[in-house]
Design a protein around this motif. Structure first.
Motif, PDB file in Angstrom:
ATOM      1  N   PHE A  76       0.773  -1.100  -0.162  1.00  0.00           N
ATOM      2  CA  PHE A  76      -0.024  -0.035   0.023  1.00  0.00           C
ATOM      3  C   PHE A  76       0.966   1.206  -0.135  1.00  0.00           C
ATOM      4  N   VAL A  77       2.156   1.255   0.519  1.00  0.00           N
ATOM      5  CA  VAL A  77       3.008   2.178   0.465  1.00  0.00           C
ATOM      6  C   VAL A  77       3.244   2.600  -0.944  1.00  0.00           C
ATOM      7  N   LEU A 578      -3.331  -2.784   1.065  1.00  0.00           N
ATOM      8  CA  LEU A 578      -4.414  -1.864   1.312  1.00  0.00           C
ATOM      9  C   LEU A 578      -3.787  -1.521   2.820  1.00  0.00           C
ATOM     10  N   ASP A 579      -3.931  -0.005   3.192  1.00  0.00           N
ATOM     11  CA  ASP A 579      -3.758   0.489   4.451  1.00  0.00           C
ATOM     12  C   ASP A 579      -4.850   0.026   5.356  1.00  0.00           C
ATOM     13  N   PRO A 580      -4.100  -0.684   6.519  1.00  0.00           N
ATOM     14  CA  PRO A 580      -5.299  -1.269   7.289  1.00  0.00           C
ATOM     15  C   PRO A 580      -5.915  -0.073   8.181  1.00  0.00           C
ATOM     16  N   ARG A 582      -7.252   2.708   6.999  1.00  0.00           N
ATOM     17  CA  ARG A 582      -8.131   3.336   6.386  1.00  0.00           C
ATOM     18  C   ARG A 582      -9.204   2.719   5.884  1.00  0.00           C
ATOM     19  N   ASN A 583     -10.516   3.153   5.902  1.00  0.00           N
ATOM     20  CA  ASN A 583     -11.486   2.316   5.361  1.00  0.00           C
ATOM     21  C   ASN A 583     -11.578   2.282   3.919  1.00  0.00           C
ATOM     22  N   ILE A 584     -12.442   1.184   3.384  1.00  0.00           N
ATOM     23  CA  ILE A 584     -12.558   1.110   1.794  1.00  0.00           C
ATOM     24  C   ILE A 584     -12.696   2.166   1.118  1.00  0.00           C
ATOM     25  N   GLY A 585     -13.792   3.013   1.381  1.00  0.00           N
ATOM     26  CA  GLY A 585     -14.005   4.052   0.877  1.00  0.00           C
ATOM     27  C   GLY A 585     -13.057   5.035   0.688  1.00  0.00           C
ATOM     28  N   ASN A 586     -12.162   5.175   1.555  1.00  0.00           N
ATOM     29  CA  ASN A 586     -11.247   6.207   1.597  1.00  0.00           C
ATOM     30  C   ASN A 586      -9.780   5.604   0.617  1.00  0.00           C
ATOM     31  N   THR A 587      -9.880   4.411   0.862  1.00  0.00           N
ATOM     32  CA  THR A 587      -8.614   3.760   0.091  1.00  0.00           C
ATOM     33  C   THR A 587      -8.918   3.823  -1.451  1.00  0.00           C
ATOM     34  N   ILE A 588     -10.353   3.549  -1.844  1.00  0.00           N
ATOM     35  CA  ILE A 588     -10.496   3.679  -3.254  1.00  0.00           C
ATOM     36  C   ILE A 588     -10.663   5.010  -3.778  1.00  0.00           C
ATOM     37  N   GLN A 634      -8.334  -8.092  -3.077  1.00  0.00           N
ATOM     38  CA  GLN A 634      -7.799  -7.970  -4.365  1.00  0.00           C
ATOM     39  C   GLN A 634      -8.988  -7.272  -5.013  1.00  0.00           C
ATOM     40  N   ARG A 635     -10.012  -7.383  -4.898  1.00  0.00           N
ATOM     41  CA  ARG A 635     -11.157  -6.571  -5.810  1.00  0.00           C
ATOM     42  C   ARG A 635     -10.927  -5.082  -5.403  1.00  0.00           C
ATOM     43  N   VAL A 636     -10.844  -4.765  -4.118  1.00  0.00           N
ATOM     44  CA  VAL A 636     -10.554  -3.349  -3.687  1.00  0.00           C
ATOM     45  C   VAL A 636      -9.429  -2.713  -4.324  1.00  0.00           C
ATOM     46  N   ALA A 637      -8.568  -3.664  -4.420  1.00  0.00           N
ATOM     47  CA  ALA A 637      -7.202  -3.071  -4.991  1.00  0.00           C
ATOM     48  C   ALA A 637      -7.307  -2.624  -6.473  1.00  0.00           C
ATOM     49  N   ILE A 638      -8.154  -3.623  -7.241  1.00  0.00           N
ATOM     50  CA  ILE A 638      -8.299  -3.324  -8.447  1.00  0.00           C
ATOM     51  C   ILE A 638      -9.279  -1.978  -8.582  1.00  0.00           C
ATOM     52  N   ALA A 639     -10.118  -2.064  -7.943  1.00  0.00           N
ATOM     53  CA  ALA A 639     -11.101  -0.737  -7.750  1.00  0.00           C
ATOM     54  C   ALA A 639     -10.225   0.551  -7.616  1.00  0.00           C
ATOM     55  N   ARG A 640      -9.338   0.532  -6.725  1.00  0.00           N
ATOM     56  CA  ARG A 640      -8.520   1.620  -6.626  1.00  0.00           C
ATOM     57  C   ARG A 640      -7.485   1.813  -7.968  1.00  0.00           C
ATOM     58  N   ALA A 641      -7.222   0.888  -8.602  1.00  0.00           N
ATOM     59  CA  ALA A 641      -6.262   1.118  -9.749  1.00  0.00           C
ATOM     60  C   ALA A 641      -7.291   1.583 -10.880  1.00  0.00           C
ATOM     61  N   LEU A 642      -8.409   1.436 -10.739  1.00  0.00           N
ATOM     62  CA  LEU A 642      -9.225   2.080 -11.787  1.00  0.00           C
ATOM     63  C   LEU A 642      -9.948   3.268 -11.624  1.00  0.00           C
ATOM     64  N   ALA A 643      -9.645   3.755 -10.393  1.00  0.00           N
ATOM     65  CA  ALA A 643     -10.534   5.071  -9.793  1.00  0.00           C
ATOM     66  C   ALA A 643     -10.097   6.248 -10.926  1.00  0.00           C
ATOM     67  N   LEU A 644      -8.848   6.526 -11.350  1.00  0.00           N
ATOM     68  CA  LEU A 644      -8.396   7.474 -12.396  1.00  0.00           C
ATOM     69  C   LEU A 644      -8.852   7.185 -14.017  1.00  0.00           C
ATOM     70  N   LYS A 645      -9.386   6.019 -14.034  1.00  0.00           N
ATOM     71  CA  LYS A 645      -9.576   5.560 -15.498  1.00  0.00           C
ATOM     72  C   LYS A 645      -8.342   5.515 -16.095  1.00  0.00           C
TER      73      LYS A 645
END
Length: 746
Positions: A76-77, A578-580, A582-588, A634-645
């Motif tokens: 996450f760093v 994922l940073d433990p 931070r909640n999932i919403g803030n992470t994404i 891992q789905r959350v990590a993928i969602a974060r990666a897609l956040a900026l399109k």
């Protein structure tokens, strides 16, 4: 100082560490006495603070450096830096919050030490003066009248002791309060007499809401010289069973009933001191996560030698050194002598796992518990490690309990398979029988999802990708082009000496828009280093990286920041990415915040949209990473990666740590997203069976060089290099026909 040394590393780390070593070598009490004596005419609180803290800080800085170094390695760093966040910003927002709990503990311990130091100085007559209230003054005065009033000495001594213990207890309470995973479990016959017999085992975890049982009536035997495998998805109870055997259950976990018999001894009745004599000598253990189980401040060689020395395998400096080198060679590190001097952060994930496997096997235990021992390893190194385990079984009667999600590996290496679901054994029996003719519906699902190279399901999917040869892509415009990419490192040898090491040597490849290139090879072949250079987390020594024809090496800082919107990573470890705190919403939403995209309302809407895209319920936005399974993380990590399109996604071993059912789901999700959004993937992996499913193109690396590349069909059907053939031949379970209605489901 410790935080900056640990986070920034390099020459700054070397310089600050040497300064700290100088101060650490001076006894701080002696230094404080000297300082207070020098300022005898001008003693005040500031003088006292300088006298105690001026030299005592070095030990605290060491602990801070070690903790920051541990957190710095987390994915996450790296993900935060890949988003464009500055190094200092990453230190403040991610590293410090995750290191704060142990740092507060060392702070309270340091305060306790300061109280003792002040009392010592006052007792010796070099404190703030006899007229100042101090327990040291009280003890000194009581000593003068010890025979007349002995209780005058006892009272301040007791109060001083209680104060010190209170500081330490406060630190422990703070640590437990700030630890997000402190409660609950992680979501994740040659002889007639068994070596290990588990009977009716029940395990529970305690939390504020009460007791929750996670293992229910688990029963099995392991015979001398036998290898059995426990398989199942994340959270099925595989690792909890292994941890219960050696009394290393996390958090509040404990055995509530049942027995674990090692020969004639019930291990559930052993205390920790007795178990310390069992672990290593009688039962070896290889954990899954290599970075969490290797001390970042000690060299690999030092840690292997410590294991050799602790288990009494060798004595004498030269003998211990020779045995440590032998252990690393047996674990698959050919250049073991050189690697002995390196640190865990200088090893790839697979190389760190090899070192742990070597440590687990060092004492030649009767039983080896291997918890996902090869999940981070490439197939050729898997074969080296597993062949070594088989050799131990044959020659020394060593038994192996293999915890794995790789059904091909389980069938190839174990005599018996135990299938677990929701803390219970649902099916067990001979390996081939279980995989070729599974009876339980859950076992059938596991087998159907297994990415075996022999699976008809995978063959069909591979043929549907529409890329037979490089000629099919001749007219395609590359989104990502790499030319002559080279990376040299300097490996420190001590005493400020270093020697060059070439990690990547003249690598070149193209990835057309909307396609997937798999970069495959053994651990240490340079795959992840290439990914870091593409992401501009590392600067190449030479060569060029082009995005849509633009060389990124000459970009300004702002242009590089803008480029990060187009490229995002997904890392291997769903538990470390994922940073433990931070909640999932803030992470994404973090990428949107860093790049100042939209307002808070639009960001929340984008987070909900992304959760929908990766098939997660929107309610997860308010939850934390430790509440999710590995597949959900891992789905959350993928969602974060897609956040900026982004246009390009770098998938660094993105499914290797997942069980087969979740792996199958994530691969399908990635394929659907690529089709829907036109994404271009650089897929870093050592799993060639997954490559057969997920990739259009394959680039094979060996020792930093590309030795072969082509389409998936070309490489798998007709490999031209001996190295590629060895990789294909080493895939576990490739020749085993799998059951479970695979063919019927096509």
């Amino acid at each position: 100082m410790g935080a900056f040394a640990g986070f920034y590393g390099g020459w700054l780390d070397s310089l600050l560490s040497r300064i700290g070593d100088i101060f650490f070598s001076i006894p701080y009490i002696l230094a404080a006495i000297v300082v207070m004596s020098v300022f005898s005419t001008n003693r005040n609180v500031f003088t006292l603070a300088f006298a105690i803290g001026g030299f005592a800080w070095a030990s605290t800085a060491r602990v801070v450096r070690a903790e920051v170094l541990r957190v710095r390695q987390a994915d996450f760093v790296t993900a935060s830096r890949a988003l464009g966040k500055s190094r200092f910003g990453t230190l403040v927002s991610h590293v410090v919050p995750n290191a704060i709990a142990p740092l507060l503990v060392i702070t309270t311990i340091s305060l306790a030490a300061a109280v003792v130091a002040e009392a010592t100085l006052a007792f010796l007559g070099v404190g703030l003066g006899s007229n100042v209230m101090s327990w040291g003054n009280d003890i000194s005065a009581a000593q003068q009248s010890l025979r007349v009033a002995p209780m005058a000495l006892i009272y301040p001594s007791i109060i001083l002791t209680v104060t010190v213990l209170a500081f330490i207890l406060l630190g422990e309470l703070i640590r437990d309060a700030l630890d997000p995973e402190s409660e609950g479990p992680p979501m994740n016959a040659t002889s007639r007499e068994p070596l290990l017999s588990v009977r009716d085992l029940h395990v529970a975890f305690e939390s504020q809401s009460g007791s929750r049982e996670v293992l229910h009536s688990v029963t099995f035997d392991i015979f001398p010289g036998e290898t059995i495998a426990i398989v199942g998805e994340s959270g099925s109870g595989k690792s909890t069973t292994a941890s219960a055997i050696i009394q290393l259950l996390p958090g509040t976990g404990h055995v509530t009933s049942g027995s674990i018999m090692l020969g004639d001894d019930d291990l559930t009745l052993y205390n920790q001191a007795q178990m310390a004599n069992i672990r290593g000598r009688e039962i070896g253990y290889v954990p899954q996560d290599p970075m969490s189980n290797l001390n970042p401040v000690w060299s690999i060689g030092f840690q292997v030698k410590e294991a050799v020395r602790a288990n009494g395998i060798a004595s004498g400096k030269k003998e211990i050194e020779a045995r440590a080198v032998e252990v690393l060679k047996q674990a698959g590190l050919a250049d073991a002598e050189k690697r002995m001097h390196q640190y865990p952060h200088q090893f790839s994930g697979g190389m760190r796992q090899r070192a742990l496997i070597g440590i687990g096997l060092a004492a030649d235990p009767k039983l080896l518990i291997a918890d996902e021992p090869t999940s981070a390893l490439d197939v050729t190194v898997q074969r080296v490690i597993l062949d070594h385990m088989a050799k131990l079984t044959r020659e020394k009667g060593t038994s192996v309990l293999l915890i794995t999600h790789d059904l091909g590996l389980a069938a190839e290496r174990a005599e018996r398979i135990i299938v677990m679901k929701d803390g219970e054994i649902v099916e067990s029996g001979p390996s081939r029988l279980i995989l070729e003719n599974p009876q339980h519906p859950y076992t059938q699902r596991l087998v159907a999802a297994a990415p075996s190279i022999a699976s008809q399901r995978i063959q069909a999917v591979a043929e549907d990708r529409g890329v037979k040869s490089l000629d099919d892509l001749a007219d395609a415009t590359p989104t990502l082009r790499v030319r002559g990419l080279t990376k040299d490192y300097k490996i420190r040898q001590g005493s400020f000496r270093s020697e060059p090491f070439r990690a990547v040597d003249a690598v070149s490849f193209d990835i057309p828009r909307g396609k997937t290139l798999a970069l495959v090879g053994e651990s240490g072949s340079g795959k992840s280093t290439v990914a870091k250079m593409v992401l501009k987390l590392e600067d190449p020594t030479s060569g060029a990286i082009e995005i849509d024809g633009v060389d990124v090496s000459g970009l300004s800082r702002k242009q590089t920041f803008d480029l990060r919107r187009r490229m995002q990573p997904v890392f291997q470890d769903p538990y470390g990415s994922l940073d433990p705190m931070r909640n999932i919403g803030n992470t994404i939403a973090e990428p949107l915040e860093i790049h100042k995209v939209g307002d808070s309302a639009s960001r929340r809407a984008r987070v909900n949209e992304l959760l929908d895209q990766v098939s997660l319920p929107r309610a997860l936005a308010s939850r934390y990473a430790n509440e999710l399974s590995g597949g959900q993380r891992q789905r959350v990590a993928i969602a974060r990666a897609l956040a900026l399109k982004p246009d390009i996604v770098i998938l660094d071993e993105a499914v290797s740590a997942l069980d087969v059912l979740v792996q199958d789901q994530i691969l399908k999700l990635l394929a659907d997203l690529q089709s829907e959004l036109g994404l271009t993937y650089l897929f870093i992996t050592h799993d060639l069976a997954v490559v057969r499913v997920a990739a259009d193109l394959v680039c094979v690396m060996e020792r930093g060089k590309v030795v072969e590349q082509g389409t998936v069909d070309e490489i798998f059907a007709n490999p031209t290099q001996e190295y590629t053939k060895r990789l294909l031949d080493a895939i576990p379970g490739a020749s085993i026909p799998l059951g479970g209605g695979v063919a019927d489901g096509l």
